[in-house]
Design a protein around this motif. Structure first.
Motif, PDB file in Angstrom:
ATOM      1  N   THR A  63      56.506  45.944  43.403  1.00  0.00           N
ATOM      2  CA  THR A  63      56.536  45.672  44.844  1.00  0.00           C
ATOM      3  C   THR A  63      55.318  44.465  44.624  1.00  0.00           C
ATOM      4  O   THR A  63      54.548  44.318  43.602  1.00  0.00           O
ATOM      5  N   MET A 118      52.536  44.478  46.265  1.00  0.00           N
ATOM      6  CA  MET A 118      51.305  45.137  46.243  1.00  0.00           C
ATOM      7  C   MET A 118      50.974  45.753  44.504  1.00  0.00           C
ATOM      8  O   MET A 118      49.686  45.603  44.263  1.00  0.00           O
ATOM      9  N   GLN A 119      51.875  46.008  43.888  1.00  0.00           N
ATOM     10  CA  GLN A 119      51.888  46.358  42.513  1.00  0.00           C
ATOM     11  C   GLN A 119      51.649  45.366  41.707  1.00  0.00           C
ATOM     12  O   GLN A 119      50.830  45.184  40.992  1.00  0.00           O
TER      13      GLN A 119
END
Length: 288
Positions: free
Chosen positions: A50, A52-53
């Motif tokens: 993702t 955010m990852q």
């Protein structure tokens, strides 16, 4: 171990005592690992991330910074080609804008084709091609700074070609390293590097040095007793008109700065190559 071992363990034979103690030690280590070292495993490079990852990965930020330095300096040249051509003595800068668009297109096609051959034939990170493109851009900015005869044509060719190469290689590399499931969000975040670099290089660096040199030239002309008002107006040096700068000095310092930052961007690309060699070897190990 002394607190947890059974009381009757000392009465056992030495071999049985060692076996019991080893079993107890294993259970204690497993219990400690379950209770104190709970780590949630995230995706590995090459799997789907993702946004955010991806934002907590050093590779993602290295790619973003390399893109900022390369494409930001290239966009600065595109934004200022009119003033750069006038400072170099050309009356019309539209030809250079058109040529840069052509080189930009060729950079996207050529950069994509060349980098694809690298990853599929040699199983090597495609950022090695981006490092080469950024070195070419650094040479183009250096030619702009020197302002030798014909350097406007060669500079626009190198910078336009390198700028287009960024947008062929970087999105492909991000999709390979961080997956395609959330690629849209990551790609839109990457595009922020383009205006950010333009703001830094064009809005802060190039425009500041250009205005500084233009003001110096205006003051020299206004203090000259032989200059007539008509001459000053024709040169764009009157106070009520826009200031214009002429000569190689207008973009000398800013072009050298952008050339140096392109070299830094190439260094960052080489760092990415070093960090992702194993990933590409794994991704393309069965591809000929």
């Amino acid at each position: 171990m002394e607190d947890e071992k059974p009381k009757d363990i000392d009465s056992l034979s030495p071999s049985e005592r060692r076996r019991r103690i080893a079993d107890l030690q294993t259970k204690l280590v497993q219990a400690a690992a379950r209770g104190g070292v709970r780590v949630r495993k995230g995706p590995r490079r090459g799997e789907n991330f993702t946004l955010m990852q991806a934002l907590v990965k050093a590779d993602f930020w290295l790619i973003w910074l390399s893109l900022l330095l390369g494409s930001g300096s290239g966009l600065t040249v595109i934004d200022n080609l009119g003033q750069m051509s006038q400072a170099a003595g050309f009356k019309d800068g539209h030809n250079f804008v058109s040529l840069t668009s052509i080189w930009n297109f060729l950079g996207r096609v050529g950069g994509g084709y060349f980098s694809e051959n690298i990853v599929r034939e040699h199983k090597y990170p495609r950022h090695i091609a981006l490092a080469l493109a950024q070195i070419l851009m650094a040479a183009g900015h250096f030619l702009f700074a020197m302002a030798w005869p014909g350097t406007m044509y060669m500079g626009t060719f190198l910078v336009g070609l390198g700028y287009g190469t960024h947008w062929a290689i970087v999105p492909a590399a991000v999709s390979e390293l961080f997956g395609v499931k959330h690629f849209g969000a990551m790609y839109n975040f990457l595009t922020v590097a383009n205006p950010t670099g333009s703001l830094i290089f064009s809005g802060l660096i190039a425009s500041s040095f250009y205005d500084y040199e233009a003001e110096k030239q205006a003051q020299r002309h206004q203090s000259s007793a032989s200059s007539s008002p008509q001459f000053l107006q024709g040169m764009g040096l009157l106070a009520d008109g826009p200031l214009k700068c002429e000569g190689a000095v207008c973009f000398f310092v800013s072009s050298l700065i952008m050339s140096a930052f392109c070299v830094v961007g190439a260094g960052l690309s080489l760092v990415i190559v070093h960090r992702t060699k194993r990933v590409y070897s794994h991704l393309y190990r069965s591809v000929r």
